[in-house]
Design a protein around this motif. Sequence first.
Motif, PDB file in Angstrom:
ATOM      1  N   PHE A 211      41.463  41.724  51.045  1.00 51.29           N
ATOM      2  CA  PHE A 211      39.885  42.091  51.366  1.00 51.29           C
ATOM      3  C   PHE A 211      39.556  43.686  50.764  1.00 51.29           C
ATOM      4  CE2 PHE A 211      36.837  44.058  54.065  1.00 51.29           C
ATOM      5  CZ  PHE A 211      35.839  43.037  54.383  1.00 51.29           C
ATOM      6  N   ASN A 212      40.581  44.564  50.865  1.00 50.52           N
ATOM      7  CA  ASN A 212      40.368  45.845  50.436  1.00 50.52           C
ATOM      8  C   ASN A 212      39.866  45.947  48.890  1.00 50.52           C
ATOM      9  OD1 ASN A 212      39.952  48.662  51.420  1.00 50.52           O
ATOM     10  ND2 ASN A 212      41.741  49.055  50.059  1.00 50.52           N
ATOM     11  N   HIS A 213      41.007  45.263  48.009  1.00 59.57           N
ATOM     12  CA  HIS A 213      40.836  45.498  46.623  1.00 59.57           C
ATOM     13  C   HIS A 213      39.794  44.625  45.954  1.00 59.57           C
ATOM     14  CE1 HIS A 213      43.852  48.799  46.393  1.00 59.57           C
ATOM     15  NE2 HIS A 213      44.764  48.033  46.372  1.00 59.57           N
ATOM     16  N   GLY A 214      39.146  43.859  46.759  1.00 58.72           N
ATOM     17  CA  GLY A 214      38.405  42.598  46.314  1.00 58.72           C
ATOM     18  C   GLY A 214      37.388  43.165  45.365  1.00 58.72           C
ATOM     19  N   GLY A 215      36.595  44.405  45.781  1.00 58.66           N
ATOM     20  CA  GLY A 215      35.524  45.019  45.315  1.00 58.66           C
ATOM     21  C   GLY A 215      35.715  45.463  43.762  1.00 58.66           C
ATOM     22  N   TYR A 216      36.920  46.476  43.572  1.00 59.74           N
ATOM     23  CA  TYR A 216      37.478  46.685  42.385  1.00 59.74           C
ATOM     24  C   TYR A 216      37.677  45.600  41.532  1.00 59.74           C
ATOM     25  CZ  TYR A 216      40.137  48.699  38.702  1.00 59.74           C
ATOM     26  OH  TYR A 216      40.607  49.218  37.465  1.00 59.74           O
ATOM     27  N   LEU A 217      38.577  44.666  41.945  1.00 61.49           N
ATOM     28  CA  LEU A 217      38.918  43.409  41.129  1.00 61.49           C
ATOM     29  C   LEU A 217      37.676  42.692  40.625  1.00 61.49           C
ATOM     30  CD1 LEU A 217      41.938  42.241  42.949  1.00 61.49           C
ATOM     31  CD2 LEU A 217      41.916  43.815  40.763  1.00 61.49           C
ATOM     32  N   ALA A 218      36.601  42.463  41.563  1.00 60.65           N
ATOM     33  CA  ALA A 218      35.600  41.863  41.141  1.00 60.65           C
ATOM     34  C   ALA A 218      34.845  42.510  40.104  1.00 60.65           C
ATOM     35  CB  ALA A 218      34.477  41.712  42.229  1.00 60.65           C
ATOM     36  N   TRP A 219      34.551  43.930  39.960  1.00 58.28           N
ATOM     37  CA  TRP A 219      34.027  44.524  38.750  1.00 58.28           C
ATOM     38  C   TRP A 219      34.946  44.458  37.760  1.00 58.28           C
ATOM     39  CZ3 TRP A 219      36.512  48.997  36.660  1.00 58.28           C
ATOM     40  CH2 TRP A 219      35.598  49.641  35.602  1.00 58.28           C
ATOM     41  N   ARG A 220      36.147  44.463  37.843  1.00 60.81           N
ATOM     42  CA  ARG A 220      37.032  44.634  36.667  1.00 60.81           C
ATOM     43  C   ARG A 220      37.340  43.070  35.959  1.00 60.81           C
ATOM     44  NH1 ARG A 220      41.820  47.562  34.956  1.00 60.81           N
ATOM     45  NH2 ARG A 220      42.240  46.541  32.867  1.00 60.81           N
TER      46      ARG A 220
END
Length: 630
Positions: A397-406
């Motif tokens: 859940f926590n790293h999803g935002g960065y990985l979505a952008w990346r």
Amino acid sequence: MSSFLHLYKRSGEYSHPVTPVTVLYVLLGGVLAGMTAVTGLCDPDTWWVIADGNRILAGDFSPTNAYSHAFGSHQWNQIEWLSSVVIAIFAKLVGLDNLTLLQVIISLAIAAVVADMTRRESGEMSPLVFFSLFVCMLVSLRIRLTARAELFSLLFSAVLLNLWLRRVPKFTLLSGLLGVLWGNMHPGVIYGLGMICIFAVSSFLAGDKSASKRGGFGALAFFAGSLCNPFGFLNYWHVIDTLLFVQTQKLKIAEMNAPVLWQHPTFIISMILAALCVIPALVRRHFLFLLLFLLFFPLAFKVKRFVPYPVMLLLPFTHSYVKEAIAYLAKKWDWRPTTYAIPAALLIFCVWAAVAELKIWWPVQPFEWKVNYRFLPSGAADFIDRYNPPGNVFNDFNHGGYLAWRFYPQRRIFIDGRVPAYTTEVMDEYIQASVGPPGALNALLNKYSMDVAIVDRADRIYDHGAFERKFHMLGWELVYIEGAAFVYVRPGSAAAKAVTAPRFRALKPLASPEELHVTAQASPAVLIGELSRIDPQRLLTRYDFQAYGSAAYSAHRPDLAYSFLAAGMQRFPADIDLMYGCAVTLKDLGRYREARNLLSVVIKDARNPDKADNARRMLQQIPSERNGHL
């Protein structure tokens, strides 16, 4: 007593000249505000905000969850669309490494608005009292002052209160315009509607029918303006739905939990001072202060993300009451230094609390201008891009935002911090995978055909390394290690065949230093080979630096040990254990002068006498400069 309460009766109109001293206050406050806003981009939600903005700028305004491979068809309404666009454009103009500048600008604007409100509410500011409260406000703001849509709700809340206190003649029109802007930028528009209703009710209770009418029309205009967005009432429903969902699903999102009070001393101080003002506010019939306190204090006490609001909005009124109370005490005691002694003591106490709070949060929110990649799975994303394994990716859940952008649009993620973008079913499955047995995680991985996993090592939602341990128990192969994340592949899958990098077998997840020491003694060559593949500059925690450095030293590689321990000292310069470890390795490497310098610091530290005694003995073993052995 009656003479004291007389101080809290409604005073008449003040004249508010702008003097050089006032300008100095604002400038000094601005410098403090700018400094505390420098946090680096370590909030993972910043990245999906930028990703949303980039999508909209590219002409994609489709209301679907475009980033998830499992829930791409689920509805996602970009209700913060204007904030996303503003932040994305700002990032393009100044670069990602300078996006912190947006935080500084918003912080300066809030500082200026709050200083203006305080000056108008008090007539003449008490510098020491003001900066005592101001320091508490800035540190409390810092936990939410990140490059995301809520920045604008914080600013708009202060602006709205300032418009009311200024008694601007076109308050209804300005409220409507602010509602339009706020309604397209953040669901926090519901806070603004609540505030204007408080303006109207407080004026009615105080017997000011004209102001009550102005507030009522302002509330109607604000509400109508806030509905001028592509999603209508969804802004209001979003806040209620998210709060209910988090509570019913028991999703332990850090910002939605109750604040741990000892971690927020500036919030405690501000609220204690505000609470002490409640009785005189009742005497003055100061219902605006009372209702704002009753609205925002319980919210902040229950949900950490609301902590900055009462600290910021109550500051002008608290300053006025505290200043008048100090003046009363000075008159009663007939001792003029009281006017300076009490505020000076308050300032010292608030600064101490602020420094203590900054130290608490420094490991996860350090003073850095550029993007803080230590907190992000940037190395893991590079690793995935390098090998391009087929199959769906599991992520937390926590790293999803960065990985979505990346990764978007080349690759989709599983889940991220946009709670309303996912169904209740998947959130429940995710929670069960985290807190339940390994079989629950295995069922989730099989259901959505996920053969690659990027696992948050910090595990800031549940904070017990659940996924690290379970992937190891399920037999998945560990192929990459950095401070923020592990990368696993399913054994025997096409993804495992595509990733030709050697597996980590000696460095097991959550291994204790003692276990690593045993491994170093039994298989030193294997352990050294695996440690050599880890970049010390990408590590995050004291444990990693200390454990990996000690393991390398146990395997008779002081040079490799020093690379881990020295990187740890860059991140934690005052850590005595890391300092002592560096001294040991420097001694073995023949760098005696540097070793002596570090040991001298260890000896002076009184917190660990055993470590100091060991440092003294080691210092005696190092050749002295006089003998020419440096």
